[in-house]
Design a protein around this motif. Sequence first.
Motif, PDB file in Angstrom:
ATOM      1  N   TYR A 229       0.807  -1.209   0.000  1.00 48.60           N
ATOM      2  CA  TYR A 229       0.000   0.000   0.000  1.00 48.60           C
ATOM      3  C   TYR A 229       0.836   1.252   0.000  1.00 48.60           C
ATOM      4  N   ILE A 230       2.169   1.108   0.094  1.00 53.03           N
ATOM      5  CA  ILE A 230       3.007   2.297   0.008  1.00 53.03           C
ATOM      6  C   ILE A 230       4.194   1.984  -0.886  1.00 53.03           C
ATOM      7  N   HIS A 231       3.931   1.227  -1.931  1.00 51.36           N
ATOM      8  CA  HIS A 231       5.008   0.831  -2.824  1.00 51.36           C
ATOM      9  C   HIS A 231       5.431   2.032  -3.645  1.00 51.36           C
ATOM     10  N   ARG A 232       6.686   2.448  -3.480  1.00 53.49           N
ATOM     11  CA  ARG A 232       7.139   3.655  -4.147  1.00 53.49           C
ATOM     12  C   ARG A 232       8.192   3.381  -5.201  1.00 53.49           C
ATOM     13  N   ALA A 233       8.443   2.107  -5.490  1.00 57.31           N
ATOM     14  CA  ALA A 233       9.321   1.739  -6.603  1.00 57.31           C
ATOM     15  C   ALA A 233      10.716   2.321  -6.439  1.00 57.31           C
ATOM     16  N   PHE A 234      11.309   2.145  -5.261  1.00 63.01           N
ATOM     17  CA  PHE A 234      12.662   2.669  -5.047  1.00 63.01           C
ATOM     18  C   PHE A 234      13.649   2.048  -6.009  1.00 63.01           C
TER      19      PHE A 234
ATOM     20  N   THR B  45       0.771   7.344   6.791  1.00 64.82           N
ATOM     21  CA  THR B  45       1.311   6.210   6.070  1.00 64.82           C
ATOM     22  C   THR B  45       2.802   6.075   6.254  1.00 64.82           C
ATOM     23  N   SER B  46       3.563   7.162   6.098  1.00 62.40           N
ATOM     24  CA  SER B  46       5.016   6.948   6.175  1.00 62.40           C
ATOM     25  C   SER B  46       5.698   8.023   6.991  1.00 62.40           C
ATOM     26  N   CYS B  47       6.834   8.504   6.538  1.00 63.73           N
ATOM     27  CA  CYS B  47       7.701   9.331   7.379  1.00 63.73           C
ATOM     28  C   CYS B  47       6.998  10.521   8.024  1.00 63.73           C
ATOM     29  N   CYS B  48       6.054  11.136   7.309  1.00 66.77           N
ATOM     30  CA  CYS B  48       5.346  12.262   7.923  1.00 66.77           C
ATOM     31  C   CYS B  48       4.565  11.806   9.146  1.00 66.77           C
ATOM     32  N   GLY B  49       4.204  10.528   9.185  1.00 65.12           N
ATOM     33  CA  GLY B  49       3.510  10.004  10.358  1.00 65.12           C
ATOM     34  C   GLY B  49       4.374  10.066  11.600  1.00 65.12           C
ATOM     35  N   ILE B  50       5.683   9.859  11.422  1.00 66.66           N
ATOM     36  CA  ILE B  50       6.565   9.913  12.577  1.00 66.66           C
ATOM     37  C   ILE B  50       6.708  11.356  13.054  1.00 66.66           C
ATOM     38  N   GLU B  51       6.723  12.316  12.116  1.00 68.47           N
ATOM     39  CA  GLU B  51       6.744  13.711  12.541  1.00 68.47           C
ATOM     40  C   GLU B  51       5.431  14.074  13.218  1.00 68.47           C
TER      41      GLU B  51
ATOM     42  N   ILE C  24       0.795   8.372  -0.641  1.00 68.08           N
ATOM     43  CA  ILE C  24      -0.388   7.575  -0.945  1.00 68.08           C
ATOM     44  C   ILE C  24      -0.119   6.909  -2.286  1.00 68.08           C
ATOM     45  N   ALA C  25      -0.075   5.590  -2.276  1.00 68.61           N
ATOM     46  CA  ALA C  25       0.171   4.868  -3.514  1.00 68.61           C
ATOM     47  C   ALA C  25      -1.158   4.635  -4.209  1.00 68.61           C
ATOM     48  N   LYS C  26      -1.096   4.190  -5.445  1.00 73.55           N
ATOM     49  CA  LYS C  26      -2.346   3.987  -6.186  1.00 73.55           C
ATOM     50  C   LYS C  26      -3.180   2.894  -5.541  1.00 73.55           C
ATOM     51  N   LYS C  27      -2.499   1.965  -4.849  1.00 74.60           N
ATOM     52  CA  LYS C  27      -3.252   0.905  -4.188  1.00 74.60           C
ATOM     53  C   LYS C  27      -4.018   1.456  -3.004  1.00 74.60           C
ATOM     54  N   MET C  28      -3.545   2.545  -2.442  1.00 74.72           N
ATOM     55  CA  MET C  28      -4.128   3.097  -1.237  1.00 74.72           C
ATOM     56  C   MET C  28      -5.161   4.154  -1.558  1.00 74.72           C
ATOM     57  N   GLY C  29      -5.189   4.676  -2.780  1.00 72.30           N
ATOM     58  CA  GLY C  29      -6.120   5.737  -3.144  1.00 72.30           C
ATOM     59  C   GLY C  29      -7.578   5.418  -2.836  1.00 72.30           C
ATOM     60  N   PRO C  30      -8.077   4.253  -3.233  1.00 70.89           N
ATOM     61  CA  PRO C  30      -9.478   3.940  -2.908  1.00 70.89           C
ATOM     62  C   PRO C  30      -9.746   3.912  -1.410  1.00 70.89           C
ATOM     63  N   VAL C  31      -8.730   3.562  -0.625  1.00 66.09           N
ATOM     64  CA  VAL C  31      -8.924   3.515   0.827  1.00 66.09           C
ATOM     65  C   VAL C  31      -9.121   4.927   1.363  1.00 66.09           C
ATOM     66  N   VAL C  32      -8.313   5.885   0.857  1.00 68.61           N
ATOM     67  CA  VAL C  32      -8.465   7.279   1.310  1.00 68.61           C
ATOM     68  C   VAL C  32      -9.849   7.791   0.952  1.00 68.61           C
TER      69      VAL C  32
ATOM     70  N   SER D   4       3.648   4.045  -9.473  1.00 68.07           N
ATOM     71  CA  SER D   4       2.816   3.439  -8.435  1.00 68.07           C
ATOM     72  C   SER D   4       2.359   4.424  -7.393  1.00 68.07           C
ATOM     73  N   VAL D   5       2.743   5.681  -7.494  1.00 64.80           N
ATOM     74  CA  VAL D   5       2.421   6.656  -6.462  1.00 64.80           C
ATOM     75  C   VAL D   5       1.395   7.628  -7.011  1.00 64.80           C
ATOM     76  N   LEU D   6       0.356   7.893  -6.216  1.00 65.14           N
ATOM     77  CA  LEU D   6      -0.660   8.862  -6.587  1.00 65.14           C
ATOM     78  C   LEU D   6      -0.047  10.250  -6.447  1.00 65.14           C
ATOM     79  N   GLN D   7      -0.146  11.040  -7.511  1.00 66.38           N
ATOM     80  CA  GLN D   7       0.554  12.318  -7.485  1.00 66.38           C
ATOM     81  C   GLN D   7      -0.295  13.348  -6.751  1.00 66.38           C
ATOM     82  N   GLY D   8      -0.395  13.198  -5.472  1.00 68.67           N
ATOM     83  CA  GLY D   8      -1.177  14.140  -4.696  1.00 68.67           C
ATOM     84  C   GLY D   8      -2.547  13.585  -4.386  1.00 68.67           C
ATOM     85  N   ILE D   9      -3.008  13.768  -3.141  1.00 67.43           N
ATOM     86  CA  ILE D   9      -4.313  13.195  -2.830  1.00 67.43           C
ATOM     87  C   ILE D   9      -5.437  14.022  -3.394  1.00 67.43           C
TER      88      ILE D   9
END
Lengths: 171, 407, 194
Positions: B53-58, C56-62, C97-105, C135-140
């Motif tokens: 769900y967070i695959h960013r293709a590194f 989801t990721s690093c911003c969550g830790i901030e 937010i990846a494309k797989k996660m877009g429908p979840v948002v 694979s990454v949604l370019q902005g929610i």
Amino acid sequence: MLTNENIRQRLLEKFPDQVTGFEEPYGLLSFEAPKEINLKVLNFLFDDSELKFRFLTDLCAVHYPNQQGRELAVVYHLHNLEDNMRIRFKVFTDINQPDVYTATGLFSSANWMERETYDFFGVNFVGHPNLKRILNVEEMDYFPLRKEFPLEDQSRIDKDDEMFGRGGSIF
Amino acid sequence: MSEHHIKLPEGSIEKSTTTLNLGPTHPATHGVFQNILELDGERIVSAEQTVGYIHRAFEKIAERRPLYQITPLTDRLNYCSAPLNNMGWHMTCEKLLGVKTPKRVDYLRIIIMELARIADHLICNSIVGVDSGAYTGFLYVMQYRELIYEIYEEVCGSRLTTNIGRIGGFERNFNDIAFQKIERFLKEYPEVLKEFENLFTRNRIFMERTIGAGPISAERALNYGFTGPNLRAAGVDYDVRVQNPYSSYEDFQFEIPVGTTGDCYDRFLVRNVEMWQSLSIIEQAYRKVQDFKGAEADVYHADVPEYYLPPKKDVYTKMEALIWHFKIIMGEIDMPAGEVYHSIEGANGELGFYLISDGGRAPYRLHFRRPCFIYYQAFEELIKGAMLSDAIIVMSSLNLIAGEMDA
Amino acid sequence: MARPVAYNVKIKPLEKDISMAEMPEGHQGEGFFATSLDKVIGLARKNSIWPLPFATSCCGIEFMATMGAHYDLARFGSERVGFSPRQCDLLMVMGTIAKKMGPVVKQVYLQMAEPRWVIAVGACASSGGIFDTYSVLQGIDQVVPVDVYVPGCPPRPEAIIDGVMRIQDLVGKESLRRRNSPQYKALLESYGIQ
């Protein structure tokens, strides 16, 4: 004492004429074998009482589009934890028929690593219990990490190619 | 199935188990991965995991970027301990280029790496506490994570995704303020860690929640490719810092804590003791760094003209420095061709970098051996037959970081 | 050699023992205060926003650092972070937010009750960030309408708090009829939300 030379001798005794390509880049012994015997080699490295390579560190694939008949390479990194030896084992396969026997019977950690390799490169692991896409969306119909596919999403209409240095009429 | 509690008549098309979606939107802290659980009452019968769900293709991005531009990508792998990933990547590049770093650089790197390890273990252990209901421990130790962030800020300017260091060393020498902050950390942190231990280690409720939750035997753990604190909790003392020492770890005295059953309590204790050991390593490294006097005390990078930017006054006065500066910034430097695999002891286990270079400016193929991805496969085996609340505790004690899992 | 501090060297003394929210303009008299309903409701809403951290990721830790004791977000009224969309006002999307996660948002956004606001924290949520990949949604804002964007990779906790304060401004000044207005309905239509 287990050294690279010992391992090489044992492999050449057991599989004469089939293991080739012995190299030692940066101190790590690396060899290749035909894809039909990959399980036999892995089993030999696992069961042998002297070699004991019982830990699968990594499993990945590489795409070489220029080598005809040997485009996809599946690379196994194995580790002997007791004697602290590492080894790299490569298997080459054709891109039109990328069937490789699965290592999940021997190493349970190979399960998801092979799914990831299938997702990215399309290598079909024969005998895998659940070979589906793992990281990309299920509906994707191409294998993205192959060299012919681009990185960016091609369906964007808002990117200005001139600003990214691609095409346009600046020059 | 006759052993489930709900008895269905023969030939019924209903299922006797409940499907529960422990979905991608978790209570914030863990990250995005999904488990579809089949429950019989409250016991778990089977679990199916979905990641990506967070695959960013590194790995695909890295095929386009020269070596320095890949460092920000490695930051975002295990983002709780970003300096560890950065240092690992720089060491891989140094192995490819054949660069040997001076001792002072190694000791400074060790200070930063062990601080990152403490930061990651703090998050993991306090989140195990939060998931079992104890929010206070988390708040207390987050203060000390802020101090660790301040130390990173002094060295590289950024708190979380640090992009710290360069190939061959660091971008600037550690200044006095950084050393003062490290001293302050060494002085104040042990009491905080002791207080955190008092909250949890012999707390009866915590022990009853975590002992026996998600055990794994050493053979299964090795077969599943576990490394790091999860493997050490199962009884195998495999630590990359000891087996293949890198960055002068062989000069330091530290112990490797090992557990017995591999359940959540053992994992918690192993991480706790590792934090004490990291603290001791930082103290030894700090004293060793202070022992360098005179000209040696100013060394903060190795001599790698192709990848390390020359000092500005040389760029403005000497010709070679100007040319190197131009080539490095424009990314025109070619790497030597070769294949290298280097691994470091990340906070979750053996973080490996497999770099294949064909002599261009960007890698031909870069693969990250990510420990979280590999040991998450074992989750089903860990929770089969356990209750739902155990599943939550097991998930948080495994320290699953979504960025590292999907990469 | 200590580096001299350049900014914020004058500590402002606390004028009163407690600081209170500003009163809206209105007509005051002996025992009564008259103002418009919009302003009172806005005042009440903006100081008790309940966020849903969709980290989801690093911003969550901030975000975790922002919720910690050092950069306390709870003093802005967000003491109770909820994880159920039915009970929350502000959807804070933090991380890639990846494309797989877009429908979840989108699903989580649909489950929230009006009035709802969305804040996109970090570069990845605002525009895809450094990950311009397949694979990454370019902005929610491709899937949900966004009110405030907070740039940064990751943004400092002060920046996240600044974003929440802008949301507070928006909440305080919002008209009570906005959610039924045709412009808002057209906005939701453009995202395919009925």
